[in-house]
Design a protein around this motif. Structure first.
Motif, PDB file in Angstrom:
ATOM      1  N   ASN A 144      19.940 -38.211  34.990  1.00 29.10           N
ATOM      2  CA  ASN A 144      18.241 -38.753  34.543  1.00 29.10           C
ATOM      3  C   ASN A 144      17.551 -39.059  35.718  1.00 29.10           C
ATOM      4  O   ASN A 144      16.328 -38.885  35.866  1.00 29.10           O
ATOM      5  N   ALA A 145      18.194 -39.944  36.545  1.00 29.72           N
ATOM      6  CA  ALA A 145      17.676 -40.560  37.758  1.00 29.72           C
ATOM      7  C   ALA A 145      17.000 -39.456  38.608  1.00 29.72           C
ATOM      8  O   ALA A 145      16.092 -39.364  39.327  1.00 29.72           O
ATOM      9  N   THR A 197      17.136 -30.431  43.320  1.00 29.95           N
ATOM     10  CA  THR A 197      17.264 -31.707  42.659  1.00 29.95           C
ATOM     11  C   THR A 197      17.239 -31.720  41.409  1.00 29.95           C
ATOM     12  O   THR A 197      18.057 -32.610  40.673  1.00 29.95           O
ATOM     13  N   LEU A 198      16.115 -31.288  40.949  1.00 28.35           N
ATOM     14  CA  LEU A 198      15.838 -31.105  39.420  1.00 28.35           C
ATOM     15  C   LEU A 198      17.085 -30.435  38.660  1.00 28.35           C
ATOM     16  O   LEU A 198      17.382 -30.839  37.773  1.00 28.35           O
ATOM     17  N   LEU A 199      17.676 -29.397  39.360  1.00 32.47           N
ATOM     18  CA  LEU A 199      18.503 -28.675  38.614  1.00 32.47           C
ATOM     19  C   LEU A 199      19.818 -29.301  38.650  1.00 32.47           C
ATOM     20  O   LEU A 199      20.644 -29.121  37.678  1.00 32.47           O
ATOM     21  N   ILE A 200      20.231 -30.148  39.633  1.00 34.15           N
ATOM     22  CA  ILE A 200      21.501 -30.913  39.501  1.00 34.15           C
ATOM     23  C   ILE A 200      21.270 -31.824  38.514  1.00 34.15           C
ATOM     24  O   ILE A 200      22.217 -32.016  38.140  1.00 34.15           O
ATOM     25  N   GLY A 201      20.225 -32.529  38.518  1.00 35.22           N
ATOM     26  CA  GLY A 201      20.024 -33.528  37.550  1.00 35.22           C
ATOM     27  C   GLY A 201      20.069 -33.052  36.156  1.00 35.22           C
ATOM     28  O   GLY A 201      20.876 -33.836  35.360  1.00 35.22           O
ATOM     29  N   TRP A 243      16.202 -39.333  49.178  1.00 35.06           N
ATOM     30  CA  TRP A 243      17.232 -38.959  50.220  1.00 35.06           C
ATOM     31  C   TRP A 243      17.895 -37.719  49.973  1.00 35.06           C
ATOM     32  O   TRP A 243      17.730 -36.703  50.789  1.00 35.06           O
ATOM     33  N   VAL A 244      18.428 -37.424  48.554  1.00 39.52           N
ATOM     34  CA  VAL A 244      18.748 -36.187  48.280  1.00 39.52           C
ATOM     35  C   VAL A 244      17.656 -34.960  48.397  1.00 39.52           C
ATOM     36  O   VAL A 244      17.955 -33.775  48.890  1.00 39.52           O
ATOM     37  N   SER A 245      16.429 -35.471  47.593  1.00 35.19           N
ATOM     38  CA  SER A 245      15.654 -34.167  47.395  1.00 35.19           C
ATOM     39  C   SER A 245      14.835 -33.812  48.803  1.00 35.19           C
ATOM     40  O   SER A 245      14.657 -32.605  48.891  1.00 35.19           O
ATOM     41  N   SER A 246      14.775 -34.784  49.646  1.00 32.14           N
ATOM     42  CA  SER A 246      14.430 -34.478  51.036  1.00 32.14           C
ATOM     43  C   SER A 246      15.338 -33.575  51.827  1.00 32.14           C
ATOM     44  O   SER A 246      14.721 -33.016  52.832  1.00 32.14           O
ATOM     45  N   ARG A 247      16.290 -33.385  51.455  1.00 32.59           N
ATOM     46  CA  ARG A 247      17.331 -32.578  52.022  1.00 32.59           C
ATOM     47  C   ARG A 247      17.710 -31.038  51.457  1.00 32.59           C
ATOM     48  O   ARG A 247      17.987 -30.282  52.076  1.00 32.59           O
ATOM     49  N   ILE A 248      17.665 -31.076  50.277  1.00 29.13           N
ATOM     50  CA  ILE A 248      17.856 -29.844  49.431  1.00 29.13           C
ATOM     51  C   ILE A 248      16.737 -29.341  48.688  1.00 29.13           C
ATOM     52  O   ILE A 248      16.650 -28.149  48.161  1.00 29.13           O
ATOM     53  N   GLY A 249      15.716 -30.158  48.821  1.00 30.03           N
ATOM     54  CA  GLY A 249      14.324 -29.590  47.957  1.00 30.03           C
ATOM     55  C   GLY A 249      14.369 -30.189  46.689  1.00 30.03           C
ATOM     56  O   GLY A 249      15.400 -30.316  45.880  1.00 30.03           O
TER      57      GLY A 249
END
Length: 407
Positions: free
Chosen positions: A121-122, A86-90, A76-82
């Motif tokens: 990590n998720a 998402t990797l960088l936030i994680g 849900w997150v990665s499909s909205r912000i790319g």
């Protein structure tokens, strides 16, 4: 429903990858180091924070419970912000909470910070697999092997780093992980191009809906019981070994090397010879043998069984990941999220239950229960094997591709 093709095109080498894939793989290695990092220092944490083994085991439980639940929102997150964001936030969350874990004054604080670490990590791990599969050359199969290689290297180096740093101070492994993840953050920030957002935004319910697919649910729930056995070994055995941080670190380094070798070399070879489902049967049966060895052998046998258990664990890690990616008709990130939500529950339950059983009943019982879980996993595979028929078709395709050309 047909499985997604995963054949490796001729000329595509697993080592010939774009720089962005290697940057993501490096960060994945560090992320997986975090799983086994605390293994050698579990007794030291218990001693320094005046905690029981079952209390310290909550470091794993909080980490994997939050990781499992967070898997439901990663798509849900990665499909909205790319994917890149998402990797960088994680990664940023892991850096922050790993550093905070090193400042903990009580076991409760440490458990809480590990939960935040699990959230980061998720977001990273689920997205990293999708990014590597999307960007890697050589097809999905090569990408998954590369991802499993990162997992194996990370799992093997984690205990070694934990032992070396933890020997100086039990807090240092947490600060070391934060520093390495900061390097991963910089590499991905500079080397990974912005990933395009999917044409369709993923719904929050998508991973749960994906589990309605018979093949994916069979793979996921089999993996849940397998992961229970896996994390019984990882989280409980440090207390059984009765060794120093260096000793525990070396034992689990050997275990991690077996995981890596079996993941990268053993699993693909066996999958092509006997098929993915039979690899699962074989690995689960071997894991039962090693669990009983851990329960009933002496100290030398426990060390040997711990190290050798990495072989079936490595075989299963690759076989189950490929199965989850190939058997479902859902997009790979969605299938991965649903699968990981279920399977990481095994990692959340095992550490606390295993240590409690040892504290209140007998130290052999955790491994007997682990063996029973492997037997349940074999039973699920046998009863629901028809749902995994697409995997057998993919294995057959691979066999034809590998066969010598007719004269």
């Amino acid at each position: 429903m047909h499985a997604k093709p995963s054949a490796t095109p001729k000329g595509g080498g697993i080592l010939r990858q774009p720089t962005s894939v290697w940057a993501t793989a490096f960060a994945a290695v560090v992320a997986f180091m975090g799983i086994g990092l605390v293994d050698p220092i579990l007794p030291a944490i218990a001693k320094n924070l005046d905690a029981s083994p079952s209390q310290v085991s909550l470091l794993f439980t909080s980490y994997f419970l939050i990781t499992a639940v967070a898997m439901l929102v990663t798509g849900w997150v990665s499909s909205r912000i790319g994917g890149k964001r998402t990797l960088l936030i994680g990664l940023a969350l892991v850096v922050a909470f790993a550093a905070l874990a090193g400042t903990s004054g009580t076991v409760g604080q440490l458990v809480g910070f590990r939960a935040g670490w699990g959230l980061g990590n998720a977001l990273f791990v689920a997205t990293a697999l999708a990014v590597i599969v999307g960007a890697a050359s050589g097809g999905a199969e090569s990408a998954i092997i590369l991802y499993e290689a990162a997992l194996g290297i990370g799992i093997s180096l984690g205990p070694l780093a934990g032992a070396l740093l933890g020997d100086m101070n039990w807090r240092f492994p947490f600060f070391g992980t934060a520093a390495l993840m900061a390097v991963g953050f910089l590499l991905i920030g500079t080397l990974l191009k912005p990933t395009p957002k999917p044409a369709e935004k993923t719904r929050l319910s998508a991973p749960i809906r994906a589990l309605a697919h018979g093949g994916l649910s069979t793979t996921a729930f089999t993996a849940l019981f397998y992961n229970y056995a896996f994390f019984t070994i990882l989280a409980f055995t440090p207390f059984v070994l009765g060794m120093s941080a260096h000793g525990i670190g070396l034992v689990f380094f050997g275990w991690g090397v077996m995981v890596a070798l079996a993941s990268v070399f053993g699993a693909p070879m066996l999958q092509r010879r006997i098929g993915t489902v039979r690899v699962m049967y074989l690995a689960l049966a071997l894991l039962i043998v090693f669990q009983f060895g851990l329960a009933f052998l002496g100290h030398g046998g426990i060390i040997a069984c711990t190290v050798l258990s990495g072989i079936p664990i490595g075989l299963n890690n690759t076989a189950f990941t490929e199965a989850a990616m190939e058997v479902s008709d859902s997009p790979r990130p969605v299938a991965s999220a649903g699968y990981n939500f279920v399977r990481w529950m095994g990692g959340a339950l095992a550490p606390f239950i295993a240590t409690k059983l040892a504290e209140e009943v007998d130290a052999k019982l955790p491994y007997v229960v682990g063996a029973a879980c492997c037997a349940v996993a074999i039973g699920i595979l046998a009863v629901r094997r028809r749902h995994l028929a697409p995997l057998e078709r993919v294995d057959l395709d691979h066999a034809f591709q590998d066969a010598p050309a007719a004269a």
